[in-house]
Design a protein around this motif. Structure first.
Motif, PDB file in Angstrom:
ATOM      1  N   THR A 175      -3.364   1.594  -3.696  1.00  0.00           N
ATOM      2  CA  THR A 175      -3.513   3.079  -3.245  1.00  0.00           C
ATOM      3  C   THR A 175      -4.695   3.320  -2.588  1.00  0.00           C
ATOM      4  OG1 THR A 175      -1.969   3.805  -5.128  1.00  0.00           O
ATOM      5  CG2 THR A 175      -3.114   5.657  -4.122  1.00  0.00           C
ATOM      6  N   PRO A 176      -4.674   3.753  -1.377  1.00  0.00           N
ATOM      7  CA  PRO A 176      -6.161   3.857  -0.468  1.00  0.00           C
ATOM      8  C   PRO A 176      -6.844   5.164  -1.331  1.00  0.00           C
ATOM      9  CG  PRO A 176      -4.116   4.381   0.789  1.00  0.00           C
ATOM     10  CD  PRO A 176      -3.585   4.174  -0.483  1.00  0.00           C
TER      11      PRO A 176
ATOM     12  N   SER B  22       0.926   5.631  -0.526  1.00  0.00           N
ATOM     13  CA  SER B  22      -0.151   6.690  -0.376  1.00  0.00           C
ATOM     14  C   SER B  22       0.626   8.032  -1.561  1.00  0.00           C
ATOM     15  CB  SER B  22      -0.287   7.104   0.872  1.00  0.00           C
ATOM     16  OG  SER B  22      -0.685   6.302   1.737  1.00  0.00           O
TER      17      SER B  22
ATOM     18  N   GLU C 238       0.893  -1.199  -0.073  1.00  0.00           N
ATOM     19  CA  GLU C 238      -0.057  -0.150   0.133  1.00  0.00           C
ATOM     20  C   GLU C 238       0.892   1.178  -0.099  1.00  0.00           C
ATOM     21  OE1 GLU C 238      -2.875   1.831   3.095  1.00  0.00           O
ATOM     22  OE2 GLU C 238      -3.769   0.006   2.269  1.00  0.00           O
TER      23      GLU C 238
ATOM     24  N   THR D  79      -6.878   6.006  -6.689  1.00  0.00           N
ATOM     25  CA  THR D  79      -7.018   5.026  -5.753  1.00  0.00           C
ATOM     26  C   THR D  79      -7.023   3.741  -6.219  1.00  0.00           C
ATOM     27  OG1 THR D  79      -9.372   5.437  -5.494  1.00  0.00           O
ATOM     28  CG2 THR D  79      -8.131   6.295  -4.067  1.00  0.00           C
TER      29      THR D  79
END
Length: 139
Positions: free
Chosen positions: A138-139, A31, A29, A108
């Motif tokens: 990607t959150p 960001s 993950e 995202t």
């Protein structure tokens, strides 16, 4: 016959030397705005290798499936420059770490870090471009 053997040996030597993306692992993950370490490994070789350049880029898949072919496009370059892998501690082959910043505009979902590596191999200095990639979340 000897020419065919020579050419096949040259071909195998050239294509057995591959760049590998060890970090980040698939599914990591990331960001937007985050610094990420990209670790690239290149196996030690008996054949002469001259690394020409390297591009690390981010492909924004924008909510669709990322391509399976890493060479389908580089999109947003995160690093462009030299690749000089060296032996370091541990049992890893020669490698180099790069710190890149994830683009603020990244969508995202699933996205892809792609590496393009150009090099010259062997006495004949045959030019090769290699691609490798890893998908990240990607959150």
């Amino acid at each position: 016959m000897k020419l065919l053997l020579f050419l096949s040996t040259l071909f195998l030597a050239a294509f057995s030397q591959r760049i590998a993306l060890f970090s980040p692992p698939t599914g990591t993950e990331v960001s937007p705005g985050q610094d990420v370490t990209v670790q690239l490994v290149f196996g030690n070789s008996l054949t002469g290798v001259q690394h020409l350049n390297l591009v690390i880029s981010m492909l924004d898949c924008a909510g669709t499936a990322c391509p399976t072919d890493a060479g389908s496009g580089l999109e947003t370059p995160l690093f462009v420059g030299n690749f000089t892998p060296v032996f370091q501690s541990g049992n890893l082959p020669p490698y180099e770490n790069f710190t890149v910043t994830i683009p603020e505009t990244l969508s995202t979902g699933t996205n892809m870090i792609t590496v393009a590596h150009s090099l010259l191999v062997g006495v004949s200095e045959m030019p090769i471009v290699q691609y490798t990639n890893v998908t990240v979340s990607t959150p």
